[in-house]
Design an enzyme around this catalytic site. Structure first.
Site, PDB file in Angstrom:
ATOM      1  N   ASP A 141     -10.230 -28.213   0.916  1.00 21.56           N
ATOM      2  CA  ASP A 141      -9.911 -29.292   1.662  1.00 21.56           C
ATOM      3  C   ASP A 141     -11.428 -29.789   2.350  1.00 21.56           C
ATOM      4  O   ASP A 141     -12.175 -29.045   2.178  1.00 21.56           O
ATOM      5  CB  ASP A 141      -9.068 -28.762   2.820  1.00 21.56           C
ATOM      6  CG  ASP A 141      -9.176 -27.404   3.304  1.00 21.56           C
ATOM      7  OD1 ASP A 141     -10.334 -27.019   3.067  1.00 21.56           O
ATOM      8  OD2 ASP A 141      -8.269 -26.925   4.010  1.00 21.56           O
TER       9      ASP A 141
ATOM     10  N   GLU B  33      -5.849 -31.540   7.479  1.00 22.68           N
ATOM     11  CA  GLU B  33      -5.294 -31.774   8.761  1.00 22.68           C
ATOM     12  C   GLU B  33      -4.324 -32.795   9.187  1.00 22.68           C
ATOM     13  O   GLU B  33      -3.570 -32.615  10.254  1.00 22.68           O
ATOM     14  CB  GLU B  33      -6.368 -31.539   9.571  1.00 22.68           C
ATOM     15  CG  GLU B  33      -7.519 -30.307   9.490  1.00 22.68           C
ATOM     16  CD  GLU B  33      -6.733 -29.271  10.121  1.00 22.68           C
ATOM     17  OE1 GLU B  33      -5.886 -28.937  10.577  1.00 22.68           O
ATOM     18  OE2 GLU B  33      -7.631 -28.126   9.821  1.00 22.68           O
TER      19      GLU B  33
HETATM   20  C1  LIG Z   1      -4.619 -23.781   8.341  1.00 25.29           C
HETATM   21  C2  LIG Z   1      -4.460 -24.773   9.336  1.00 25.29           C
HETATM   22  O1  LIG Z   1      -5.041 -24.579  10.534  1.00 25.29           O
HETATM   23  N1  LIG Z   1      -3.668 -25.762   8.878  1.00 25.29           N
HETATM   24  C3  LIG Z   1      -3.382 -26.911   9.856  1.00 25.29           C
HETATM   25  C4  LIG Z   1      -2.474 -27.848   9.199  1.00 25.29           C
HETATM   26  C5  LIG Z   1      -2.046 -28.960   9.755  1.00 25.29           C
HETATM   27  C6  LIG Z   1      -0.657 -29.617   9.387  1.00 25.29           C
HETATM   28  C7  LIG Z   1      -0.281 -30.951  10.199  1.00 25.29           C
HETATM   29  N2  LIG Z   1      -1.157 -31.747  10.909  1.00 25.29           N
HETATM   30  C8  LIG Z   1       0.404 -30.350  11.650  1.00 25.29           C
HETATM   31  O2  LIG Z   1       0.147 -30.216  12.761  1.00 25.29           O
HETATM   32  O3  LIG Z   1       1.560 -30.122  11.627  1.00 25.29           O
HETATM   33  C9  LIG Z   1      -2.428 -26.092  10.945  1.00 25.29           C
HETATM   34  O4  LIG Z   1      -2.249 -26.666  12.043  1.00 25.29           O
HETATM   35  O5  LIG Z   1      -1.849 -25.279  10.609  1.00 25.29           O
END
Ligand SMILES: CC(=O)N[C@@H](CCC[C@H](N)C(=O)O)C(=O)O
Length: 375
Positions: free
Chosen positions: A69, A128
């Site tokens: 990413d 993100e």
């Molecule tokens: C690994 C990590 O921290 N990923 C993020 C992915 C975000 C997904 C989306 N924007 C959301 O907030 O639902 C996480 O917050 O887990």
């Protein structure tokens, strides 16, 4: 023998965090680094702010993909790094600077020594949000170079450096973003009976949301509803006519996600009636769960167990989300955690992963991908 100074590269990437689909400086920086590796068996193509790097195998049976990413998070850094973010209000607080550096390190290895199978390295924007994986999979180069297997890693601040961990099956949750607007009647602070106060409505609603996980989701399943932002009003003595909350939903099962959304909608109808207002819900980006291929996850764990360079173990699933789940829905593969030994966690303004994790990441991943080429 690496000619790239991976630590310096990580620091330079760390200084230029950008939001999803705006990773223009990051893309230009990566393209510049990739241009120093050009060899006849390597092709580079851009897609939006992302990049595909494809290495032609010398005796290929399949295509193995590696994905990183690229985007940063909207937060002010608080690390005291000399190489802290130069982009005010943005930080690489989820390790994507480390992930990209490891991907560059892998590219260098496959440029220097042509791989047996084809290798496709994906620099994917917008993990993100709003999610780059799904559209990148539809892109023409991805379809043309469609992989047979796909892999990725994520740094784990709580694991010591030199550790790798994953599990067969579910690794990360189903996710959905959550944006709710409340619209009522603004008014003078001294005349509450002539207004519909949206600060009271939003506050009440945030409290009410807490009962979904405890009362509506099967206790043997699991879910998270987090509100990370609340805003409303313009001044201390004006009743707010508008308020907004933003959050995220995480569930272990698709059924729990359906249930949580259904309850939110029912509660919003209740809020409209109770507080005389209008509401609007937007589910934002939803991410597929990260579900590792069973056979490959077992293979990765047993390969790692035999390696003298890492300590490995089968970890528990986590409520983090990752749009890498879209790749795994269609293509066998896995994601694993890479220990990065930071006293502060992901999405913390003080995240300070140890940089030795980069060399571990490149070394172990290259070894594993080569193992997959002989399997
Ligand atoms: C690994 C990590 O921290 N990923 C993020 C992915 C975000 C997904 C989306 N924007 C959301 O907030 O639902 C996480 O917050 O887990």
């Amino acid at each position: 023998m690496s000619e790239l100074d991976l630590i310096q590269i990580r620091r330079e990437l760390h200084q230029i965090p950008e939001p999803g689909f705006e990773e223009l400086k990051t893309q230009a920086y990566l393209l510049w680094q990739l241009s120093s590796m050009q060899v006849p068996h390597m092709e580079v193509e851009t897609w939006q702010t992302g990049i595909f790097v494809r290495f032609q195998g010398y005796d290929a049976n399949k295509t193995i993909a590696w994905r990183t990413d690229m985007d940063g998070l909207p937060m002010n850094e608080n690390t005291n790094y000399e190489f802290a973010s130069l982009h005010e209000g943005y930080m690489h607080a989820c390790g994507h600077d480390i992930h990209m550096t490891i991907a560059l390190g892998l590219c260098e290895q496959f440029a220097q020594a042509q791989p047996k199978d084809h290798v496709l390295v994906l620099f994917q924007p917008a993990e993100e949000g709003p999610g780059g994986a799904e559209p990148m999979m539809k892109a023409e180069p991805f379809q043309r170079w469609y992989p047979d297997e796909i892999y990725a890693l994520h740094i784990a601040p709580e694991l010591s450096e030199g550790t790798v961990a994953t599990r067969p099956g579910l690794l990360f949750a189903n996710t959905s973003e959550l944006f709710i607007d409340f619209v009522g009647q603004a008014g003078h602070a001294a005349y509450p009976h002539q207004a519909n106060d949206m600060v009271v409505t939003a506050s009440h609603f945030v409290t009410q949301l807490q009962s979904i996980v405890s009362r509506n989701v099967d206790p043997l399943d699991s879910a998270v509803v987090t509100i990370g932002l609340i805003q409303g009003g313009t001044k201390q003595n004006i009743i707010a006519g508008e308020a907004r909350i933003e959050g995220t939903i995480r569930t272990m099962s698709a059924e729990a996600m359906r249930k949580v959304k259904e309850r939110i909608q029912q509660m919003l109808q209740g809020a409209e009636a109770s507080f005389t207002c209008r509401t609007k819900v937007d589910w934002g980006a939803t991410y597929e769960q990260v579900y590792n291929n069973h056979e490959l996850a077992e293979d990765f764990l047993s390969f790692s167990e035999q390696s003298e360079d890492v300590h490995s173990y089968a970890c528990r699933e986590a409520m983090t989300g990752e749009d890498f789940g879209y790749f795994l829905k269609d293509i066998p593969g896995l994601m694993f955690w890479l220990g990065a030994d930071s006293p502060y966690g992901l999405h913390d303004a003080r995240l300070t992963p140890v940089e030795e994790a980069i060399h571990n990441g490149v070394h172990h991943t290259a070894a594993y991908l080569k193992h997959r080429m002989n399997t």
